[in-house]
Design a protein around this motif. Structure first.
Motif, PDB file in Angstrom:
ATOM      1  N   PHE A  46       0.771  -1.240  -0.049  1.00 42.07           N
ATOM      2  CA  PHE A  46      -0.005   0.253   0.074  1.00 42.07           C
ATOM      3  C   PHE A  46       0.851   0.964   0.188  1.00 42.07           C
ATOM      4  N   ALA A  47       0.329   2.485  -0.513  1.00 44.46           N
ATOM      5  CA  ALA A  47       0.813   3.709  -0.313  1.00 44.46           C
ATOM      6  C   ALA A  47       0.059   4.697   0.388  1.00 44.46           C
ATOM      7  N   VAL A  48       0.869   5.444   1.129  1.00 40.35           N
ATOM      8  CA  VAL A  48       0.070   6.533   1.780  1.00 40.35           C
ATOM      9  C   VAL A  48       0.890   7.693   1.383  1.00 40.35           C
ATOM     10  N   ASN A  49       0.131   8.935   1.040  1.00 37.37           N
ATOM     11  CA  ASN A  49       0.654  10.141   0.407  1.00 37.37           C
ATOM     12  C   ASN A  49       0.051  11.292   1.132  1.00 37.37           C
ATOM     13  N   THR A  50       0.766  12.397   1.152  1.00 36.45           N
ATOM     14  CA  THR A  50      -0.045  13.612   1.235  1.00 36.45           C
ATOM     15  C   THR A  50      -0.188  14.443  -0.034  1.00 36.45           C
ATOM     16  N   LYS A  92      -3.791   4.178  -0.691  1.00 39.89           N
ATOM     17  CA  LYS A  92      -4.306   3.396  -1.634  1.00 39.89           C
ATOM     18  C   LYS A  92      -3.409   2.054  -1.464  1.00 39.89           C
ATOM     19  N   ASP A  93      -4.315   0.934  -1.964  1.00 39.96           N
ATOM     20  CA  ASP A  93      -3.412  -0.226  -2.226  1.00 39.96           C
ATOM     21  C   ASP A  93      -2.669  -0.090  -3.465  1.00 39.96           C
ATOM     22  N   TRP A  94      -1.549  -0.838  -3.464  1.00 37.01           N
ATOM     23  CA  TRP A  94      -0.343  -0.370  -4.400  1.00 37.01           C
ATOM     24  C   TRP A  94       0.428  -1.520  -4.643  1.00 37.01           C
ATOM     25  N   ASN A  95       1.016  -1.551  -6.025  1.00 40.93           N
ATOM     26  CA  ASN A  95       1.881  -2.704  -6.355  1.00 40.93           C
ATOM     27  C   ASN A  95       1.307  -4.090  -6.442  1.00 40.93           C
TER      28      ASN A  95
END
Ligand code: UGY
Ligand code: MN
Length: 237
Positions: A159-163, A232-235
């Motif tokens: 998963f990814a976490v971004n601002t 978001k789920d990622w990869n």
């Protein structure tokens, strides 16, 4: 003030828009001196759980077998012994069961998810970070829309976490429709969020869950930047 049954909160099949007037607090198993506002969970079809933990001084999160991401909104917590103030974050791998303890009255955003293994890829280890030290990237070259990617760009992470920070008037350049789902906590400012066929006035404190393929767009309105924390789920598709 009496709301007479009115709220900006709404639930649709492909999204949930949740405003602070509708937040319900409840403890989660093992929490001490803390309570949770569960924003997204498998109960609504999400493949992750996201909640805001409101912690008293000395309060702690319960144990989890899942991987856990913690982003400090207010106060100071320790994660595996490291002190984290606002904007700092920790990634705690599955099964590590590292303690998250508040050193003062604190609020933290917590994301938990079962880890999806990929053959030949080692699972990530513990990671601590500070959002203010992450170099921003201009989304699609737009300097008015900055993305800070908090977790390393590595297939080890599922998963990814971004601002995302929008200067007043900035917006996504397209309506996105994608397989990934989102948990999105509005941190600052506000604007208009399009979700599916609905447009919402969104401001700091609101939470949004977007299901896979939910059409989405945001434009910032006001005299100060709008900013949100987005999962978001990622990869892994
Ligand atoms: O990363 C994203 O998919 C992001 N641009 N989505 C969003 O802001 N709703
Ligand atoms: Mn998106």
């Amino acid at each position: 003030m009496h709301q007479l049954g009115q709220t900006r909160s709404a639930r649709r099949a492909d999204h949930l828009f949740k405003t602070p007037d509708t937040f319900v607090r409840a403890p989660l198993p093992g929490m001490q001196g803390a309570t949770a506002i569960v924003h997204a969970s498998p109960a609504i079809g999400a493949k992750f759980t996201e909640y805001t933990a409101e912690m008293d001084s000395g309060g702690r999160l319960g144990p989890t077998a899942m991987q856990r991401f913690v982003y400090v909104l207010d106060g100071v917590v320790t994660a595996n012994g490291a002190e984290l103030g606002p904007g700092r974050f920790a990634y705690l791998p599955s099964g590590s069961d590292k303690a998250v303890v508040a050193k003062m009255k604190s609020r933290v955003e917590v994301i938990e998810k079962p880890y999806l293994e990929v053959p030949g890829v080692d699972a990530p280890g513990l990671l601590l970070g500070d959002e203010s030290r992450v170099t921003p990237v201009a989304l699609n070259g737009d300097p008015w829309l900055e993305v800070r990617v908090l977790l390393p760009d590595s297939p080890a992470f599922d998963f990814a976490v971004n601002t995302m920070t929008y200067q007043p008037g900035a917006s996504l350049s397209m309506v996105e429709v994608h397989v990934m789902e989102h948990g999105c906590l509005m941190l600052e400012g506000g604007g208009i969020y399009r979700l599916g066929d609905s447009w919402y006035a969104a401001s700091a404190g609101d939470f949004i869950w977007m299901a896979p393929y939910c059409p989405q767009w945001f434009g910032a309105i006001g005299k100060t930047p709008a900013k949100y924390l987005i999962y978001k789920d990622w990869n892994r598709v």
